[in-house]
Design a protein around this motif. Structure first.
Motif, PDB file in Angstrom:
ATOM      1  N   GLN A 170       0.802  -1.170  -0.060  1.00 46.29           N
ATOM      2  CA  GLN A 170       0.074   0.112  -0.006  1.00 46.29           C
ATOM      3  C   GLN A 170       0.932   1.085   0.034  1.00 46.29           C
ATOM      4  N   THR A 171       0.421   2.237  -0.262  1.00 46.97           N
ATOM      5  CA  THR A 171       1.209   3.729  -0.313  1.00 46.97           C
ATOM      6  C   THR A 171       1.259   4.371   1.288  1.00 46.97           C
ATOM      7  N   SER A 172       0.692   3.791   2.036  1.00 50.10           N
ATOM      8  CA  SER A 172       0.688   4.112   3.473  1.00 50.10           C
ATOM      9  C   SER A 172       2.175   4.332   4.328  1.00 50.10           C
ATOM     10  N   PRO A 173       3.073   3.870   3.746  1.00 50.07           N
ATOM     11  CA  PRO A 173       4.500   4.038   4.249  1.00 50.07           C
ATOM     12  C   PRO A 173       4.864   5.622   3.804  1.00 50.07           C
ATOM     13  N   VAL A 174       4.363   6.107   2.902  1.00 55.41           N
ATOM     14  CA  VAL A 174       4.744   7.433   2.235  1.00 55.41           C
ATOM     15  C   VAL A 174       3.927   8.366   3.216  1.00 55.41           C
ATOM     16  N   GLN A 175       2.867   8.087   3.841  1.00 59.31           N
ATOM     17  CA  GLN A 175       2.350   8.975   4.911  1.00 59.31           C
ATOM     18  C   GLN A 175       3.082   8.905   6.141  1.00 59.31           C
ATOM     19  N   THR A 176       3.540   7.760   6.618  1.00 64.77           N
ATOM     20  CA  THR A 176       4.330   7.578   7.756  1.00 64.77           C
ATOM     21  C   THR A 176       5.475   8.491   7.796  1.00 64.77           C
ATOM     22  N   ARG A 177       6.181   8.183   6.510  1.00 64.52           N
ATOM     23  CA  ARG A 177       7.378   9.003   6.331  1.00 64.52           C
ATOM     24  C   ARG A 177       7.290  10.673   6.469  1.00 64.52           C
ATOM     25  N   THR A 178       6.343  10.959   5.720  1.00 65.88           N
ATOM     26  CA  THR A 178       5.697  12.155   5.806  1.00 65.88           C
ATOM     27  C   THR A 178       5.491  12.722   7.127  1.00 65.88           C
ATOM     28  N   MET A 179       4.756  12.042   7.726  1.00 64.57           N
ATOM     29  CA  MET A 179       4.515  12.482   9.314  1.00 64.57           C
ATOM     30  C   MET A 179       5.496  12.835  10.164  1.00 64.57           C
ATOM     31  N   GLU A 180       6.645  11.697   9.844  1.00 63.45           N
ATOM     32  CA  GLU A 180       8.076  11.897  10.704  1.00 63.45           C
ATOM     33  C   GLU A 180       8.833  13.396  10.241  1.00 63.45           C
ATOM     34  N   LYS A 181       8.732  13.505   8.806  1.00 64.44           N
ATOM     35  CA  LYS A 181       9.245  14.873   8.693  1.00 64.44           C
ATOM     36  C   LYS A 181       8.908  15.944   9.102  1.00 64.44           C
TER      37      LYS A 181
END
Ligand code: 2U9
Length: 344
Positions: A170-181
């Motif tokens: 799924q593309t959800s890892p992109v959301q987690t990475r963005t939240m971390e930033k």
């Protein structure tokens, strides 16, 4: 000898006049002026002549040679000019002829759908985020509230590269990475389009590679009504003003509560038909309020921040929009299929 030379001269004049191309002219040159040619032969015999005759014959031989030489050169120029004229005539371009049609490419239908959806969301203030297709187990599962041995991991049978690296499901890892930033500070308002992979058997409705667009909004005071209002605007924009929508309770490990979005069936207008299996509704995407564990793992304090998320399959949107009945058409690249999307 003088007569012989005059004869040769007259013969050469005829041969030069007869030569129709540069090759035959060259033959004339060799046969009359070459080392083994008749004029040279005559000149070789001059040793036998008397002292009085020799200069006279010599002068005549030279005169004949020069005359033939000149004739050949003139003829050569004429033939060369004729050859150029012929080539120009053959290669001339008729600029008044209509042009040949150029084969035009088309946007792939999945690209069109992604661009349309991106336009709608960027119009509502979202940013577009992208990330890697090869992901770690942490970003693809752990950070989304799917710890090891969680049964929901089986729902997304996975292509592993190593025990810890995989093709994202799924593309959800992109959301987690963005939240971390964002380091715990809102707002986050992104959509993440991209390819995802699952170990599915390919058939009319399943493909081991497909495209998703997921979205995430995190800020102080985000509520389920924000999600609903955003969907109202999205449905009207993508599907049309006349379509109705409803939220139906569901379950996803990364959202709580979770809901699926249905839109009224375009085929029957909500009456019930084969397309909507008699329900009057078509399921279009999944969504929910971001689970507190997921916010925490992305570096946000769930006591202060809240958010909503959603995910949609791009192929499904394209199939609904264009009436395509088999997901495999998107990936077999049959030009008869692709050509139907050329816009005039
Ligand atoms: C984060 C938090 C929450 C993304 C979501 C769905 C519901 C969903 C499916 C639609 C069809 C996948 O392509 S599909 O098979 N997705 O139903 N996805 S909520 O939730 C997230 C994502 C990231 C950090």
């Amino acid at each position: 000898m003088l007569e012989r030379l005059q004869e040769l001269h007259d013969e050469a004049v005829v041969k030069v006049a007869e030569a129709q191309d540069l090759d035959s002219l060259q033959q004339v040159r060799i046969s009359y002026l070459g080392k083994k040619g008749p004029i040279t032969e005559v000149m070789k015999g001059m040793g036998k002549l008397s002292n009085e005759e020799r200069p006279v014959v010599g002068a005549k031989a030279n005169e004949v040679r020069q005359s033939v030489q000149k004739l050949i050169e003139e003829k050569e120029r004429t033939l060369q000019q004729a050859a150029v004229q012929k080539q120009l005539a053959e290669e001339s371009i008729d600029v008044t002829l209509p042009g040949r049609p150029v084969a035009r490419g088309a946007r792939h239908p999945l690209t069109s759908v992604v661009e349309t959806i991106e336009d709608i969301f960027t119009g509502m203030g979202f940013q577009v985020a992208e990330g890697p297709e090869v992901e770690t187990d942490y970003y693809n599962f752990e950070s989304l509230n799917l710890p090891k041995h969680h049964p929901a991991r089986d729902m997304q049978d996975t292509f592993f590269v190593t025990p810890d690296l995989l093709l994202r499901t799924q593309t959800s890892p992109v959301q987690t990475r963005t939240m971390e930033k964002h380091e715990g500070k809102g707002p986050v308002k992104i959509i993440c389009p991209g390819k995802v992979y699952r170990r599915d058997e390919d058939d009319a409705t399943h493909s081991h590679q497909f495209m998703q667009i997921e979205g995430l909004v995190v800020d102080k005071g985000i509520r389920m009504s924000d999600l609903k209002g955003m969907f109202e605007a999205f449905v009207k924009s993508y599907f049309g003003e006349d379509r109705k929508m409803r939220l139906r309770p569901s379950f996803f490990p990364f959202t709580e509560p979770s809901a699926e979005l249905d839109v009224s069936c375009a085929m029957c207008g909500g009456e019930g038909c084969r397309t909507c299996k008699g329900t009057g509704w078509i399921e279009v995407l999944g969504s929910g309020m971001v689970h507190p564990n997921v916010l925490k793992m992305g570096g946000f304090d769930p006591e202060v921040y809240s958010g909503f998320a959603f995910g949609m399959g791009v192929e499904r949107f394209a199939m609904l929009k264009y009436g395509i009945d088999d997901i495999r058409h998107f990936y077999t690249n049959d030009t008869r299929f692709l050509e139907q999307f050329i816009r005039e």
